[in-house]
Design a protein around this motif. Structure first.
Motif, PDB file in Angstrom:
ATOM      1  N   HIS A  78       0.844  -1.201   0.000  1.00 39.43           N
ATOM      2  CA  HIS A  78       0.000   0.000   0.000  1.00 39.43           C
ATOM      3  C   HIS A  78       0.880   1.253   0.000  1.00 39.43           C
ATOM      4  O   HIS A  78       1.850   1.352   0.757  1.00 39.43           O
ATOM      5  CB  HIS A  78      -0.921   0.002   1.216  1.00 39.43           C
ATOM      6  CG  HIS A  78      -2.040   0.976   1.104  1.00 39.43           C
ATOM      7  ND1 HIS A  78      -1.874   2.338   1.242  1.00 39.43           N
ATOM      8  CD2 HIS A  78      -3.356   0.777   0.842  1.00 39.43           C
ATOM      9  CE1 HIS A  78      -3.024   2.950   1.084  1.00 39.43           C
ATOM     10  NE2 HIS A  78      -3.951   2.030   0.843  1.00 39.43           N
ATOM     11  N   PRO A  79       0.570   2.214  -0.868  1.00 37.60           N
ATOM     12  CA  PRO A  79       1.400   3.437  -0.967  1.00 37.60           C
ATOM     13  C   PRO A  79       1.583   4.179   0.356  1.00 37.60           C
ATOM     14  O   PRO A  79       2.589   4.863   0.544  1.00 37.60           O
ATOM     15  CB  PRO A  79       0.627   4.297  -1.971  1.00 37.60           C
ATOM     16  CG  PRO A  79      -0.148   3.314  -2.791  1.00 37.60           C
ATOM     17  CD  PRO A  79      -0.512   2.200  -1.867  1.00 37.60           C
ATOM     18  N   ASP A  80       0.622   4.054   1.258  1.00 35.56           N
ATOM     19  CA  ASP A  80       0.746   4.724   2.566  1.00 35.56           C
ATOM     20  C   ASP A  80       1.729   4.018   3.492  1.00 35.56           C
ATOM     21  O   ASP A  80       2.201   4.607   4.470  1.00 35.56           O
ATOM     22  CB  ASP A  80      -0.621   4.804   3.249  1.00 35.56           C
ATOM     23  CG  ASP A  80      -1.575   5.724   2.497  1.00 35.56           C
ATOM     24  OD1 ASP A  80      -1.079   6.537   1.685  1.00 35.56           O
ATOM     25  OD2 ASP A  80      -2.794   5.601   2.700  1.00 35.56           O
ATOM     26  N   SER A  87       5.021   1.837  -5.787  1.00 36.40           N
ATOM     27  CA  SER A  87       4.092   1.081  -4.949  1.00 36.40           C
ATOM     28  C   SER A  87       2.642   1.292  -5.396  1.00 36.40           C
ATOM     29  O   SER A  87       1.826   0.361  -5.343  1.00 36.40           O
ATOM     30  CB  SER A  87       4.252   1.487  -3.482  1.00 36.40           C
ATOM     31  OG  SER A  87       3.997   2.883  -3.318  1.00 36.40           O
ATOM     32  N   LYS A  88       2.326   2.484  -5.845  1.00 33.88           N
ATOM     33  CA  LYS A  88       0.959   2.765  -6.304  1.00 33.88           C
ATOM     34  C   LYS A  88       0.625   1.920  -7.523  1.00 33.88           C
ATOM     35  O   LYS A  88      -0.492   1.384  -7.647  1.00 33.88           O
ATOM     36  CB  LYS A  88       0.816   4.250  -6.627  1.00 33.88           C
ATOM     37  CG  LYS A  88      -0.602   4.666  -6.993  1.00 33.88           C
ATOM     38  CD  LYS A  88      -0.684   6.170  -7.208  1.00 33.88           C
ATOM     39  CE  LYS A  88      -2.099   6.595  -7.546  1.00 33.88           C
ATOM     40  NZ  LYS A  88      -2.197   8.065  -7.765  1.00 33.88           N
ATOM     41  N   GLU A  89       1.583   1.784  -8.424  1.00 36.01           N
ATOM     42  CA  GLU A  89       1.366   0.971  -9.624  1.00 36.01           C
ATOM     43  C   GLU A  89       1.178  -0.501  -9.254  1.00 36.01           C
ATOM     44  O   GLU A  89       0.315  -1.190  -9.806  1.00 36.01           O
ATOM     45  CB  GLU A  89       2.566   1.134 -10.561  1.00 36.01           C
ATOM     46  CG  GLU A  89       2.410   0.429 -11.899  1.00 36.01           C
ATOM     47  CD  GLU A  89       3.594   0.651 -12.807  1.00 36.01           C
ATOM     48  OE1 GLU A  89       3.731  -0.086 -13.799  1.00 36.01           O
ATOM     49  OE2 GLU A  89       4.400   1.572 -12.519  1.00 36.01           O
TER      50      GLU A  89
END
Length: 258
Positions: A78-80, A87-89
């Protein structure tokens, strides 16, 4: 193909969910940033046409297993929580993979390719066993158990994975070629339609122009029928042909007849 997950009572499901949450918390407490980055790298290097690879699941995984694995991996990248720049991709790729595997038609399509791949590998294996008498005899003695063990082996699973990639790639190439042909045909039909419209447009314009000059043409024809062709002022007229006239006293040159 419908949802193949089983139904359980709410009282039985609650402890299971709580236990899963506890296991996940323990798991993420031990996960390092390097492991998160490695998982992002793994996801982004997966074969794009195989959703099972994205979730790192075997082909016989159930719908419930798909959901649990997605939850685990999505929290991992998870990007967070993950500092990896992609990570978003990776997170989006996991979501897309779960969506495909939960869709009955997409799941059925993938499993059909898996079964076709197994069929090809089994046929190839059968040919190999004909040459290997020891393996053939063992297979007959164990009544198929030998082959079942072989198909659970890492060697067979790797071959299956590669064969599925090959079949999916072939199907995708065919789909794109068909789509290309459809697009080309649609383009040709559109061009023919535009050319036909342009032809009829020019024809209408010509008819309108012709109809617009109708009165002028009729008037010119009437004038011509009344007085013949009018000679403009200053225009030279051709000489008249002389003929014999018995009433004239002057001598005319003979006119050649016949």
């Amino acid at each position: 193909m419908g949802d193949i997950s089983g139904t359980t009572s709410s009282s039985a499901a609650a402890p299971s969910t709580a236990e899963d949450d506890l296991l996940l918390k323990q798991f993420f407490a031990e996960v390092s940033e390097v492991e998160r980055d490695n998982e992002v790298t793994r996801i982004l290097s997966c074969f794009k046409l195989n959703a099972f690879e994205y979730l790192n699941l075997p082909f016989d995984s159930s719908v419930d297993e798909v959901k649990r694995q997605y939850r685990k991996l999505s929290l991992l990248v998870h990007p967070d929580k993950c500092k990896h720049p992609q990570s978003k991709e990776a997170f989006g790729a996991l979501a897309k993979a779960q969506q495909l595997l939960l869709d009955p038609k997409e799941r059925e399509y993938l499993l059909n390719q898996v079964n076709a791949a197994k069929g090809e590998l089994r046929a190839k294996r059968k040919k190999q066993l004909k040459k290997d008498n020891a393996s053939k005899l063992k297979s007959l003695v164990d009544e198929g158990k030998y082959e079942q063990e072989y198909e659970r082996s890492g060697e067979f699973q790797q071959q299956l994975k590669l064969k599925v990639r090959e079949l999916l790639t072939d199907q995708e190439w065919r789909r794109r070629k068909m789509q290309m042909r459809i697009s080309e045909e649609e383009g040709r039909l559109k061009k023919d339609e535009e050319e036909t419209k342009e032809m009829w447009k020019r024809k209408r314009e010509h008819e309108e122009q012709w109809e617009g000059t109708r009165e002028k043409r009729v008037s010119s024809w009437r004038d011509f029928m009344k007085g013949g062709k009018k000679v403009k002022k200053g225009e030279l007229r051709p000489p008249k042909l002389k003929t014999e006239d018995p009433n004239k006293s002057y001598v005319q040159r003979p006119v050649k007849r016949g």
